[in-house]
Design a protein around this motif. Structure first.
Motif, short mmCIF file in Angstrom:
data_model
loop_
_atom_site.label_atom_id
_atom_site.label_comp_id
_atom_site.label_asym_id
_atom_site.label_seq_id
_atom_site.Cartn_x
_atom_site.Cartn_y
_atom_site.Cartn_z
N ASN A 29 7.97 3.97 1.22
CA ASN A 29 7.33 4.08 2.95
C ASN A 29 7.09 3.01 3.16
O ASN A 29 7.01 2.50 4.48
CB ASN A 29 6.24 5.06 3.15
CG ASN A 29 6.49 6.68 1.85
OD1 ASN A 29 7.84 6.46 1.44
ND2 ASN A 29 5.94 7.22 2.69
N ALA A 30 6.77 2.31 2.52
CA ALA A 30 6.43 0.96 3.10
C ALA A 30 7.71 -0.21 3.58
O ALA A 30 6.98 -1.03 4.40
CB ALA A 30 5.30 -0.23 1.66
N ASN B 278 0.71 -1.50 -0.32
CA ASN B 278 0.12 0.14 -0.08
C ASN B 278 0.98 1.66 0.06
O ASN B 278 1.72 1.01 0.88
CB ASN B 278 -0.91 0.06 1.36
CG ASN B 278 -2.27 0.98 1.10
OD1 ASN B 278 -2.81 1.11 0.07
ND2 ASN B 278 -1.89 1.87 2.04
N GLY B 279 0.99 2.02 -0.75
CA GLY B 279 1.97 3.18 -0.93
C GLY B 279 2.94 2.76 -2.09
O GLY B 279 2.93 1.67 -2.71
N ALA C 93 7.85 1.38 6.99
CA ALA C 93 7.40 0.54 8.20
C ALA C 93 7.64 -0.91 8.17
O ALA C 93 7.63 -1.19 9.18
CB ALA C 93 6.23 1.03 7.28
N ALA D 38 1.01 5.35 6.86
CA ALA D 38 0.60 5.71 4.84
C ALA D 38 0.44 4.05 4.72
O ALA D 38 -0.13 3.88 3.63
CB ALA D 38 1.66 6.31 4.49
N SER D 39 0.74 3.43 4.97
CA SER D 39 0.68 1.86 5.07
C SER D 39 -0.53 0.83 5.16
O SER D 39 -0.35 0.33 4.80
CB SER D 39 1.99 0.88 5.69
OG SER D 39 1.49 0.73 7.26
N VAL D 40 -1.14 1.67 5.74
CA VAL D 40 -2.18 1.40 6.29
C VAL D 40 -3.77 2.19 5.82
O VAL D 40 -4.56 1.68 5.54
CB VAL D 40 -2.95 0.47 7.51
CG1 VAL D 40 -1.53 -0.56 8.09
CG2 VAL D 40 -2.46 1.82 8.60
N ARG D 41 -3.04 3.15 5.19
CA ARG D 41 -4.11 4.06 4.98
C ARG D 41 -4.55 4.00 3.62
O ARG D 41 -2.99 4.18 2.66
CB ARG D 41 -4.16 5.79 5.62
CG ARG D 41 -4.61 6.79 4.66
CD ARG D 41 -4.67 8.39 5.37
NE ARG D 41 -5.29 8.74 6.24
CZ ARG D 41 -5.33 8.65 7.70
NH1 ARG D 41 -3.43 8.89 7.57
NH2 ARG D 41 -5.49 8.69 8.26
N ILE D 42 -5.54 3.82 2.89
CA ILE D 42 -6.08 4.24 1.43
C ILE D 42 -5.68 5.99 1.42
O ILE D 42 -6.96 6.49 1.90
CB ILE D 42 -7.20 4.09 1.13
CG1 ILE D 42 -7.14 1.65 1.52
CG2 ILE D 42 -7.43 3.25 -0.36
CD1 ILE D 42 -8.54 1.39 1.68
#
Lengths: 188, 188
Positions: free
Chosen positions: A152-153, A147-148, A156, B182-186
């Motif tokens: 960044n991922a 995601n993203g 995380a 950000a890694s979980v937000r869509i």
DNA sequence: GTCTATACATTGATAGAC
DNA sequence: GTCTATCAATGTATAGAC
């Protein structure tokens, strides 16, 4: 085959183990002395100050881990690479309740000089950049849920691995590491 | 309004701060003595042993954090709740380079008695269960990207927050916490 | 409750003999 | 290189006066 291990190497190896177990402020020259079988003054001969010793421990540990990452078969699928990584991260746990040396030193960072901070930072960056490539590959293959942006991922994800070894040791279970792996793997 | 702060409370507050900064093995009764302005023997009066002190520190810290979680408006969207959580996690960072007290003690866990381990475990579980509900809500709303079961994802997410405060302090940047969010937000 | 005084172990580190 | 001997500082903790 007889593997010759110098006193210096023994000191460094035990220091790495102790840091991974109890952290910078949780072990002493005396601990090393009894483990290696030489007096503390001899340890000071090889590593004049504790900071010298810890800095070399970071270098040695980083070298070993990064070599292991480099040895991962490039032709593997992204989720297979991630499995290797998780196994690498969890290996020390089973043998002796140890966590990542650089994760531990990150917790102790306020007690440490800037030279060590930089070495720990370098370890973090190297891992994050390796993971970023794996995530990018996994996104393309459709084997990993990213995601993203991969960068960044990856940061995380690395944080999740660091946090999960803490939890794994706290709860005496490796399942916490598997949770992290599962959180990015696409179920088949 | 004059807020009366007992010596006991001052000791506990400073102990919490010091643990979050340097960990269990990184602070002493002497440190507390000079911060609070009483002799170390007076600190022993309130907290006979260091373990007594740390156990109470965990209780107090847990109470505060869980109260803050409970105070989060239940009618918010899942991603708004997650933002609140991230802010909560990052708050101590800005004020003084501190990380989560229970994350720190998880790193020091091999130096600690089982009573403290259990208290830290309880903190982890409470946070994970709170996050699991948020993730379940987010999956239903379509505001959060949840891969796999919410319970597993919540443990991975909490680990990511713990790891990210370590990295945030290591690199002197709060961006690491935002990476986790950000890694979980869509993206919208 | 807070203090003085003190005990007693541990710590990182150094000097110098061998 | 490894040792003995020693150091000053720091660590947690206790006894007892006030």
């Amino acid at each position: 085959m007889e593997t010759t291990t110098t006193v210096r190497e023994q000191i460094l190896d035990h220091a790495i183990t102790l840091i991974m177990l109890r952290g910078y402020n949780g072990f002493s020259y005396r601990d090393l002395s009894s483990l290696v079988g030489v007096k503390t003054s001899s340890i000071h001969y090889y590593f004049p100050s504790k900071d010298d010793l810890v800095l070399e421990a970071v270098s040695e540990y980083s070298k070993e881990v990064l070599n292991a990452l480099h040895a991962v078969d490039a032709s593997l699928s992204a989720d297979a690479k991630l499995s290797k990584y998780a196994k690498l991260f969890g290996r020390t746990l089973g043998d002796g309740n140890q966590i990542c040396l650089c994760g531990m030193l990150a917790a102790d960072i306020e007690s440490l000089p800037d030279t060590i901070r930089q070495a720990v930072q370098a370890f973090f960056k190297a891992n994050e950049s390796w993971l970023a490539k794996v995530l990018a590959q996994g996104a393309q293959e459709g084997t990993l849920a990213v995601n993203g942006k991969p960068d960044n991922a990856a940061r995380a994800l690395f944080a999740a691995f660091q946090g999960s070894v803490l939890a794994a040791r706290l709860f005496h279970t490796k399942a916490r590491l598997e949770d992290v792996e599962a959180s990015v793997r696409i179920a088949r």
